[in-house]
Scaffold this motif. Structure first.
Motif, PDB file in Angstrom:
ATOM      1  N   LEU A  52       0.835  -1.216   0.000  1.00 28.74           N
ATOM      2  CA  LEU A  52       0.000   0.000   0.000  1.00 28.74           C
ATOM      3  C   LEU A  52       0.862   1.255   0.000  1.00 28.74           C
ATOM      4  CD1 LEU A  52      -2.958  -0.812   2.401  1.00 28.74           C
ATOM      5  CD2 LEU A  52      -2.834  -1.017  -0.080  1.00 28.74           C
ATOM      6  N   ALA A  53       1.967   1.216   0.734  1.00 28.09           N
ATOM      7  CA  ALA A  53       2.862   2.384   0.761  1.00 28.09           C
ATOM      8  C   ALA A  53       3.323   2.719  -0.649  1.00 28.09           C
ATOM      9  CB  ALA A  53       4.055   2.105   1.669  1.00 28.09           C
ATOM     10  N   TYR A  54       3.643   1.676  -1.427  1.00 25.25           N
ATOM     11  CA  TYR A  54       4.085   1.908  -2.807  1.00 25.25           C
ATOM     12  C   TYR A  54       2.979   2.503  -3.684  1.00 25.25           C
ATOM     13  CZ  TYR A  54       8.889   0.158  -3.175  1.00 25.25           C
ATOM     14  OH  TYR A  54      10.254   0.024  -3.089  1.00 25.25           O
ATOM     15  N   ALA A  55       1.742   2.364  -3.239  1.00 18.32           N
ATOM     16  CA  ALA A  55       0.633   2.976  -3.983  1.00 18.32           C
ATOM     17  C   ALA A  55       0.290   4.351  -3.407  1.00 18.32           C
ATOM     18  CB  ALA A  55      -0.584   2.061  -3.936  1.00 18.32           C
ATOM     19  N   LEU A 102       0.496  11.462  -1.964  1.00 19.20           N
ATOM     20  CA  LEU A 102       1.633  10.639  -1.520  1.00 19.20           C
ATOM     21  C   LEU A 102       2.125   9.604  -2.537  1.00 19.20           C
ATOM     22  CD1 LEU A 102       0.705  10.024   2.235  1.00 19.20           C
ATOM     23  CD2 LEU A 102       2.007  11.884   1.202  1.00 19.20           C
ATOM     24  N   ALA A 103       1.488   9.497  -3.696  1.00 21.62           N
ATOM     25  CA  ALA A 103       1.968   8.528  -4.693  1.00 21.62           C
ATOM     26  C   ALA A 103       3.369   8.927  -5.149  1.00 21.62           C
ATOM     27  CB  ALA A 103       1.016   8.484  -5.876  1.00 21.62           C
ATOM     28  N   TYR A 135      -0.450  -5.938  -8.277  1.00 22.27           N
ATOM     29  CA  TYR A 135       1.004  -6.070  -8.407  1.00 22.27           C
ATOM     30  C   TYR A 135       1.730  -4.926  -7.693  1.00 22.27           C
ATOM     31  CZ  TYR A 135       1.031 -10.058 -11.548  1.00 22.27           C
ATOM     32  OH  TYR A 135       0.911 -11.314 -12.066  1.00 22.27           O
ATOM     33  N   ALA A 136       1.326  -4.693  -6.450  1.00 23.83           N
ATOM     34  CA  ALA A 136       1.947  -3.617  -5.670  1.00 23.83           C
ATOM     35  C   ALA A 136       3.459  -3.781  -5.624  1.00 23.83           C
ATOM     36  CB  ALA A 136       1.391  -3.639  -4.246  1.00 23.83           C
ATOM     37  N   SER A 137       4.164  -2.710  -5.873  1.00 23.81           N
ATOM     38  CA  SER A 137       5.626  -2.587  -5.839  1.00 23.81           C
ATOM     39  C   SER A 137       6.345  -3.350  -6.946  1.00 23.81           C
ATOM     40  CB  SER A 137       6.219  -2.942  -4.454  1.00 23.81           C
ATOM     41  OG  SER A 137       6.458  -4.325  -4.329  1.00 23.81           O
TER      42      SER A 137
END
Ligand code: SAH
Length: 258
Positions: free
Chosen positions: A125-128, A242-243, A199-201
Motif C-alpha cells: 500500500l505504501a508503494y501505492a 503521496l503517490a 502487483y503492488a511494488s
C-alpha cells in the motif's frame, strides 16, 4: 546424516530490493530454494550456483502444489542435510500458510528460523501512496482474507463493517463486488474511499480508486485482477498527494555480508 536447517524467508511485496538484509544473506548461501509464484526472478538469481531451485507455485501440470506436499519437500530437503530457504511473498506469517510450514518443521524436529518480510498489506500500500494509518484518518488497521478454506463460513462483512480504521483485504478480488456491497449493507458509508492495488511494488503496479459504491466498476473498467490488495478507508484519499515513483535498485549493488 545431520539435518539441514530451513529459513522461512519473506521476500517482500515485489520490488526485489525490499528483501531484508538477512533474507538476502541466507538466499546467497542456500543449498535449496523453495519458492512461490509471486517471488521475483531477480531474487531467485541471487541463489548460488548449484542451488536446487524448487518451484512450488505450480507443478509441471500447472496446478498448485498441495500444501502437504510443500511441507514434505521442506522436510525431505532438510533431512538430506541441505540448508533450505523457503521464500514466500510478503511476510511468511501473513496468510500464505507459513505457520503450517513452521509447525511441520517443529514437529519433525528440524531446526528452522523465520526471517520476516515486508507484507504487501503494509508495504504494498505504501508503494501505492497509501499509508495504512494516519493521525487524521485512521488510528488502526485490519488485515483480512477475502478467501476462506473450503467448508468454512464466508467472512461476516456486516460485522467487519463496524470496525474503525483501514480495512485491507487480501485474496479478495473474486469477491470484490460482494465485499463492497456487504460493507455498505453493514453500515459503512457508500462514499468511503476505496482502492485496489494490483502487483503492488512490481513494475507493473496498477491502482484503481473510488468509493465503496464505484470501486468494482472502476476495477472492471481498468481490467485489474489478482494479485491485488483491496483497501478501504479515508487513508486512500492521501494517494493523490503521496503517490511516488520508486527508484529501481539492483541487488548486485548490495554486497555480500561474508
Ligand atoms: N504473505 C503475503 C500474503 C500472501 S496471501 C504478504 O504478506 O503479502 C496472497 C495475497 O496477498 C494475494 O492474493 C494478494 O491479495 C496479496 N498480495 C501479495 N503480494 C501482492 C502484491 N505485490 N500486490 C498486490 N497484492 C499482493
Amino acid at each position: 546424516m545431520k539435518s539441514g536447517k530451513v529459513w522461512l524467508v519473506g521476500a517482500g511485496p515485489g520490488d526485489a530490493a525490499l528483501i531484508t538484509v538477512k533474507g538476502l544473506h541466507v538466499i546467497r548461501r542456500a543449498d535449496a530454494l523453495v519458492y512461490d509464484r509471486l517471488v521475483c526472478a531477480e531474487l531467485l538469481a541471487e541463489a548460488p550456483d548449484g542451488c536446487e531451485m524448487i518451484n512450488v507455485g505450480k507443478n509441471p501440470n500447472h496446478h498448485l502444489v498441495p500444501q502437504t506436499e510443500i511441507n514434505q519437500i521442506l522436510v525431505d530437503c532438510a533431512q538430506r542435510g541441505l540448508n533450505v530457504v523457503r521464500l514466500k511473498g510478503g511476510d511468511p506469517y501473513v496468510f500464505g500458510r507459513g505457520g503450517e510450514e513452521a509447525e511441520t518443521l517443529a514437529l519433525a524436529g528440524i531446526p528452522f528460523e523465520v526471517v520476516p518480510g515486508i507484507s504487501s498489506a503494509i508495504g504494498g500500500l505504501a508503494y501505492a501512496g497509501i499509508p495504512v494509518t494516519h493521525r487524521d484518518y485512521a488510528s488502526g488497521f485490519h488485515v483480512i482474507t477475502g478467501h476462506l478454506r473450503q467448508g468454512n463460513e464466508p467472512q461476516d462483512w456486516a460485522t467487519l463493517a463496524k470496525l474503525e480504521g483501514t480495512l485491507i483485504i487480501l485474496m479478495g478480488m473474486t469477491q470484490l463486488t460482494t465485499i463492497c456491497q456487504q460493507l455498505v449493507a453493514g453500515g459503512k458509508a457508500p462514499t468511503t474511499p476505496a482502492a485496489v492495488v494490483m502487483y503492488a511494488s512490481h513494475q507493473q503496479q496498477q491502482v484503481a480508486s473510488g468509493t465503496l459504491l464505484t470501486l468494482a466498476d472502476q476495477v472492471a473498467a481498468q481490467g485489474l485482477s489478482a494479485p491485488a490488495l483491496i483497501v478501504i478507508g479515508d487513508v486512500v484519499r492521501l494517494r493523490d498527494v503521496l503517490a511516488f515513483t520508486p527508484e529501481l535498485l539492483s541487488l548486485n549493488a548490495i554486497p555480500s555480508l561474508i
